[in-house]
Design a protein around this motif. Structure first.
Motif, PDB file in Angstrom:
ATOM      1  N   SER A 171      -8.914  -1.458   5.294  1.00 46.91           N
ATOM      2  CA  SER A 171      -7.764  -2.172   5.823  1.00 46.91           C
ATOM      3  C   SER A 171      -6.539  -1.292   5.648  1.00 46.91           C
ATOM      4  O   SER A 171      -6.424  -0.531   4.699  1.00 46.91           O
ATOM      5  CB  SER A 171      -7.575  -3.484   5.077  1.00 46.91           C
ATOM      6  OG  SER A 171      -7.313  -3.248   3.710  1.00 46.91           O
TER       7      SER A 171
ATOM      8  N   LYS B 255      -3.458  -2.340   5.291  1.00 44.26           N
ATOM      9  CA  LYS B 255      -2.389  -2.932   4.487  1.00 44.26           C
ATOM     10  C   LYS B 255      -2.370  -2.357   3.058  1.00 44.26           C
ATOM     11  O   LYS B 255      -3.425  -2.108   2.472  1.00 44.26           O
ATOM     12  CB  LYS B 255      -2.523  -4.454   4.452  1.00 44.26           C
ATOM     13  CG  LYS B 255      -3.744  -4.983   3.731  1.00 44.26           C
ATOM     14  CD  LYS B 255      -3.655  -6.489   3.579  1.00 44.26           C
ATOM     15  CE  LYS B 255      -4.744  -7.030   2.680  1.00 44.26           C
ATOM     16  NZ  LYS B 255      -6.054  -7.017   3.256  1.00 44.26           N
TER      17      LYS B 255
ATOM     18  N   ILE C 170      -2.203  -2.044  -0.907  1.00 44.08           N
ATOM     19  CA  ILE C 170      -2.759  -2.915  -1.938  1.00 44.08           C
ATOM     20  C   ILE C 170      -1.677  -3.278  -2.955  1.00 44.08           C
ATOM     21  O   ILE C 170      -1.615  -4.395  -3.425  1.00 44.08           O
ATOM     22  CB  ILE C 170      -3.947  -2.215  -2.641  1.00 44.08           C
ATOM     23  CG1 ILE C 170      -5.077  -1.985  -1.636  1.00 44.08           C
ATOM     24  CG2 ILE C 170      -4.429  -3.013  -3.814  1.00 44.08           C
ATOM     25  CD1 ILE C 170      -6.106  -1.001  -2.084  1.00 44.08           C
ATOM     26  N   ALA C 171      -0.832  -2.315  -3.274  1.00 47.27           N
ATOM     27  CA  ALA C 171       0.182  -2.559  -4.307  1.00 47.27           C
ATOM     28  C   ALA C 171       1.568  -2.351  -3.703  1.00 47.27           C
ATOM     29  O   ALA C 171       1.715  -2.075  -2.518  1.00 47.27           O
ATOM     30  CB  ALA C 171      -0.048  -1.640  -5.477  1.00 47.27           C
ATOM     31  N   GLY C 172       2.595  -2.494  -4.519  1.00 49.10           N
ATOM     32  CA  GLY C 172       3.982  -2.362  -4.074  1.00 49.10           C
ATOM     33  C   GLY C 172       4.287  -0.978  -3.530  1.00 49.10           C
ATOM     34  O   GLY C 172       3.557  -0.026  -3.792  1.00 49.10           O
TER      35      GLY C 172
ATOM     36  N   GLU D 222       6.464   1.323  -4.228  1.00 48.38           N
ATOM     37  CA  GLU D 222       6.684   2.407  -5.189  1.00 48.38           C
ATOM     38  C   GLU D 222       5.346   2.959  -5.685  1.00 48.38           C
ATOM     39  O   GLU D 222       5.192   4.165  -5.870  1.00 48.38           O
ATOM     40  CB  GLU D 222       7.517   1.918  -6.389  1.00 48.38           C
ATOM     41  CG  GLU D 222       8.966   1.598  -6.044  1.00 48.38           C
ATOM     42  CD  GLU D 222       9.145   0.203  -5.473  1.00 48.38           C
ATOM     43  OE1 GLU D 222       8.132  -0.527  -5.367  1.00 48.38           O
ATOM     44  OE2 GLU D 222      10.275  -0.172  -5.117  1.00 48.38           O
ATOM     45  N   ILE D 223       4.375   2.065  -5.895  1.00 50.28           N
ATOM     46  CA  ILE D 223       3.053   2.503  -6.354  1.00 50.28           C
ATOM     47  C   ILE D 223       2.337   3.244  -5.230  1.00 50.28           C
ATOM     48  O   ILE D 223       1.733   4.300  -5.452  1.00 50.28           O
ATOM     49  CB  ILE D 223       2.228   1.280  -6.841  1.00 50.28           C
ATOM     50  CG1 ILE D 223       2.946   0.607  -8.026  1.00 50.28           C
ATOM     51  CG2 ILE D 223       0.820   1.692  -7.222  1.00 50.28           C
ATOM     52  CD1 ILE D 223       2.284  -0.683  -8.510  1.00 50.28           C
TER      53      ILE D 223
ATOM     54  N   ARG E 283       3.648   4.930  -2.838  1.00 50.58           N
ATOM     55  CA  ARG E 283       4.297   6.236  -2.666  1.00 50.58           C
ATOM     56  C   ARG E 283       3.770   7.228  -3.714  1.00 50.58           C
ATOM     57  O   ARG E 283       3.496   8.382  -3.396  1.00 50.58           O
ATOM     58  CB  ARG E 283       5.810   6.049  -2.811  1.00 50.58           C
ATOM     59  CG  ARG E 283       6.630   7.309  -2.764  1.00 50.58           C
ATOM     60  CD  ARG E 283       7.145   7.585  -1.367  1.00 50.58           C
ATOM     61  NE  ARG E 283       7.893   8.836  -1.303  1.00 50.58           N
ATOM     62  CZ  ARG E 283       7.499   9.897  -0.611  1.00 50.58           C
ATOM     63  NH1 ARG E 283       6.376   9.866   0.076  1.00 50.58           N
ATOM     64  NH2 ARG E 283       8.225  10.995  -0.594  1.00 50.58           N
ATOM     65  N   LEU E 284       3.616   6.753  -4.938  1.00 51.81           N
ATOM     66  CA  LEU E 284       3.088   7.596  -6.017  1.00 51.81           C
ATOM     67  C   LEU E 284       1.663   8.040  -5.682  1.00 51.81           C
ATOM     68  O   LEU E 284       1.310   9.214  -5.839  1.00 51.81           O
ATOM     69  CB  LEU E 284       3.126   6.801  -7.326  1.00 51.81           C
ATOM     70  CG  LEU E 284       2.696   7.517  -8.606  1.00 51.81           C
ATOM     71  CD1 LEU E 284       3.636   8.669  -8.917  1.00 51.81           C
ATOM     72  CD2 LEU E 284       2.652   6.545  -9.786  1.00 51.81           C
ATOM     73  N   ILE E 285       0.860   7.099  -5.177  1.00 53.03           N
ATOM     74  CA  ILE E 285      -0.527   7.419  -4.805  1.00 53.03           C
ATOM     75  C   ILE E 285      -0.542   8.474  -3.695  1.00 53.03           C
ATOM     76  O   ILE E 285      -1.282   9.461  -3.760  1.00 53.03           O
ATOM     77  CB  ILE E 285      -1.281   6.147  -4.345  1.00 53.03           C
ATOM     78  CG1 ILE E 285      -1.436   5.160  -5.508  1.00 53.03           C
ATOM     79  CG2 ILE E 285      -2.643   6.492  -3.762  1.00 53.03           C
ATOM     80  CD1 ILE E 285      -1.978   3.797  -5.106  1.00 53.03           C
TER      81      ILE E 285
ATOM     82  N   ARG F 228      -9.046   8.682  -3.229  1.00 56.59           N
ATOM     83  CA  ARG F 228      -9.635   7.794  -4.223  1.00 56.59           C
ATOM     84  C   ARG F 228      -9.221   8.212  -5.639  1.00 56.59           C
ATOM     85  O   ARG F 228      -8.836   7.376  -6.464  1.00 56.59           O
ATOM     86  CB  ARG F 228     -11.168   7.809  -4.085  1.00 56.59           C
ATOM     87  CG  ARG F 228     -11.855   6.711  -4.880  1.00 56.59           C
ATOM     88  CD  ARG F 228     -13.322   6.667  -4.528  1.00 56.59           C
ATOM     89  NE  ARG F 228     -13.533   6.099  -3.219  1.00 56.59           N
ATOM     90  CZ  ARG F 228     -14.222   4.978  -2.992  1.00 56.59           C
ATOM     91  NH1 ARG F 228     -14.785   4.340  -4.018  1.00 56.59           N
ATOM     92  NH2 ARG F 228     -14.388   4.507  -1.800  1.00 56.59           N
TER      93      ARG F 228
ATOM     94  N   ARG G 231      -5.649   7.350  -6.405  1.00 56.87           N
ATOM     95  CA  ARG G 231      -5.454   5.960  -6.825  1.00 56.87           C
ATOM     96  C   ARG G 231      -5.806   5.782  -8.298  1.00 56.87           C
ATOM     97  O   ARG G 231      -5.102   5.107  -9.037  1.00 56.87           O
ATOM     98  CB  ARG G 231      -6.313   5.023  -5.974  1.00 56.87           C
ATOM     99  CG  ARG G 231      -5.638   4.584  -4.681  1.00 56.87           C
ATOM    100  CD  ARG G 231      -6.386   3.441  -4.042  1.00 56.87           C
ATOM    101  NE  ARG G 231      -7.722   3.857  -3.637  1.00 56.87           N
ATOM    102  CZ  ARG G 231      -8.027   4.316  -2.435  1.00 56.87           C
ATOM    103  NH1 ARG G 231      -7.097   4.414  -1.518  1.00 56.87           N
ATOM    104  NH2 ARG G 231      -9.249   4.684  -2.141  1.00 56.87           N
ATOM    105  N   ARG G 232      -6.925   6.415  -8.697  1.00 49.36           N
ATOM    106  CA  ARG G 232      -7.340   6.307 -10.089  1.00 49.36           C
ATOM    107  C   ARG G 232      -6.281   6.936 -11.008  1.00 49.36           C
ATOM    108  O   ARG G 232      -5.938   6.394 -12.052  1.00 49.36           O
ATOM    109  CB  ARG G 232      -8.705   6.988 -10.283  1.00 49.36           C
ATOM    110  CG  ARG G 232      -9.436   6.478 -11.513  1.00 49.36           C
ATOM    111  CD  ARG G 232     -10.805   7.125 -11.657  1.00 49.36           C
ATOM    112  NE  ARG G 232     -11.567   7.027 -10.428  1.00 49.36           N
ATOM    113  CZ  ARG G 232     -12.206   8.042  -9.852  1.00 49.36           C
ATOM    114  NH1 ARG G 232     -12.191   9.246 -10.400  1.00 49.36           N
ATOM    115  NH2 ARG G 232     -12.879   7.859  -8.730  1.00 49.36           N
TER     116      ARG G 232
ATOM    117  N   LEU H 128      -3.191   4.688 -11.236  1.00 46.66           N
ATOM    118  CA  LEU H 128      -3.452   3.537 -12.108  1.00 46.66           C
ATOM    119  C   LEU H 128      -3.424   3.960 -13.574  1.00 46.66           C
ATOM    120  O   LEU H 128      -2.884   3.246 -14.429  1.00 46.66           O
ATOM    121  CB  LEU H 128      -4.815   2.939 -11.745  1.00 46.66           C
ATOM    122  CG  LEU H 128      -5.055   1.495 -12.120  1.00 46.66           C
ATOM    123  CD1 LEU H 128      -3.954   0.609 -11.570  1.00 46.66           C
ATOM    124  CD2 LEU H 128      -6.396   1.050 -11.599  1.00 46.66           C
TER     125      LEU H 128
ATOM    126  N   ILE I  64       0.135   4.365 -14.550  1.00 48.90           N
ATOM    127  CA  ILE I  64       0.814   3.079 -14.693  1.00 48.90           C
ATOM    128  C   ILE I  64       0.415   2.403 -15.996  1.00 48.90           C
ATOM    129  O   ILE I  64       1.241   1.839 -16.703  1.00 48.90           O
ATOM    130  CB  ILE I  64       0.489   2.182 -13.478  1.00 48.90           C
ATOM    131  CG1 ILE I  64       1.224   2.704 -12.245  1.00 48.90           C
ATOM    132  CG2 ILE I  64       0.855   0.739 -13.750  1.00 48.90           C
ATOM    133  CD1 ILE I  64       0.756   2.087 -10.946  1.00 48.90           C
TER     134      ILE I  64
END
Lengths: 207, 207
Positions: A2, A4, A6-8, A10-11, A13-15, A27, A30-31, A34, A37
């Motif tokens: 999808s 859309k 998954i997170a806000g 700011e997150i 953008r970091l990913i 992938r 993202r890990r 997280l 964070i």
């Protein structure tokens, strides 16, 4: 997948930025995000500070092309290094690799790539003229360069560049050398290519 | 390996922090740092900003345990999601993975780990009491939870946790389900373990 987020934002953008690092795909980015964070105080905040400070302080050495927080860089200004030997490398990562090996206490010169006519990279795109200048400018001083070691990758482009460099340096009278070819330490013959094996046989040394 | 740093302290600090990300070792952290430095304006400066903003904005959702830049998180406040289904996951990364699959438009509950007596992780260390409260508190409202899907990893700890959760939820009267075992889509039988093959045979469906 999808589209859309998954997170806000700011997150996300970091990913996205982490995913552009070599060795991290979408992938693993993202890990990594997280992980950052979850360890906000120990890792995310320090990383933000370190990245900002590095961005603020980092300089390209006007003498050798190394990156450091000083110009000239700490390698060029290190008085314990032999000013008579310059090791020519393609990239700063090669300089770092040779420094890790710790085998020579010499100075460096970073070309910033290799000659590649197909990609439109000519001598003027590399840090070559500065190398010749550097050798010529100290020719009759006590810091005279005695040897230039061409430590480019053993690829076709690297070797083309090495030959061009050797030509350019021929008139300066300095000794020009290059890295040995042979069996890597710890290497198994069965896994080596024919070119390496032929070179290792040809350049064998007395036991 | 020489212990002396190769580059300035700000660069070394960046390398050290990058090396603590999952998927990056010391060598790839150096490569990543160099990549960031080379792309200072496009990558290093934006990363510093993004990390600082994420650190400033990120929150743990007080309802479900997800991380987001809002509390309650965007998943919990999304009106298009079915409030009657809660998918229980071990970690935020599992929530993200299920969201990528996009198969269900449900709410989530992040446990924050699995029961592991050997590591001293008991029920009070996980986000379990809050799950039961969450189910009980809306029991007679229009947002009543009808089903809790336990989507923990298919490990011993995960399954132990799943059984404990099912016990805790037994009195609430909601339906408790778990993920199907079977052959992964695209998987080859020859490479699958006996447990998975046995489960896939036992839970076979009509063609």
């Amino acid at each position: 997948m999808s589209a859309k987020p998954i997170a806000g934002p700011e997150i996300e953008r970091l990913i996205q930025l982490l995913a552009r690092l070599p060795g991290l795909g979408p992938r693993s980015a993202r890990r990594a995000a997280l992980h950052l964070i979850k360890k906000k105080e120990q890792l995310l905040v320090p990383l933000a500070t370190a990245a900002a400070e590095a961005a603020d302080k980092v300089r390209v050495c006007s003498t050798c092309g190394n990156v450091d927080t000083a110009d000239p860089c700490s390698v060029c200004t290190d008085p314990r290094r032999d000013p008579g030997t310059i090791i020519v490398v393609e990239d700063v990562s090669d300089l770092w690799a040779l420094e890790r090996a710790g085998a020579m206490s010499a100075r460096y010169h970073v070309l910033g790539g290799t000659l590649s006519p197909l990609d439109g990279v000519g001598p003027e795109d590399l840090n070559i003229a500065a190398l010749v200048d550097r050798v010529v400018s100290v020719a009759n001083s006590e810091n005279a360069v005695k040897e230039v070691i061409i430590a480019v990758n053993a690829t076709v482009e690297g070797q083309t560049t090495a030959h061009y460099l050797a030509d350019q340096l021929a008139d300066t009278g300095v000794k020009v050398s290059r890295l040995a070819h042979g069996v890597p330490v710890g290497g198994e013959l069965d896994y080596l290519d024919e070119g390496t094996l032929a070179a290792a046989l040809q350049r064998r040394s007395d036991f």
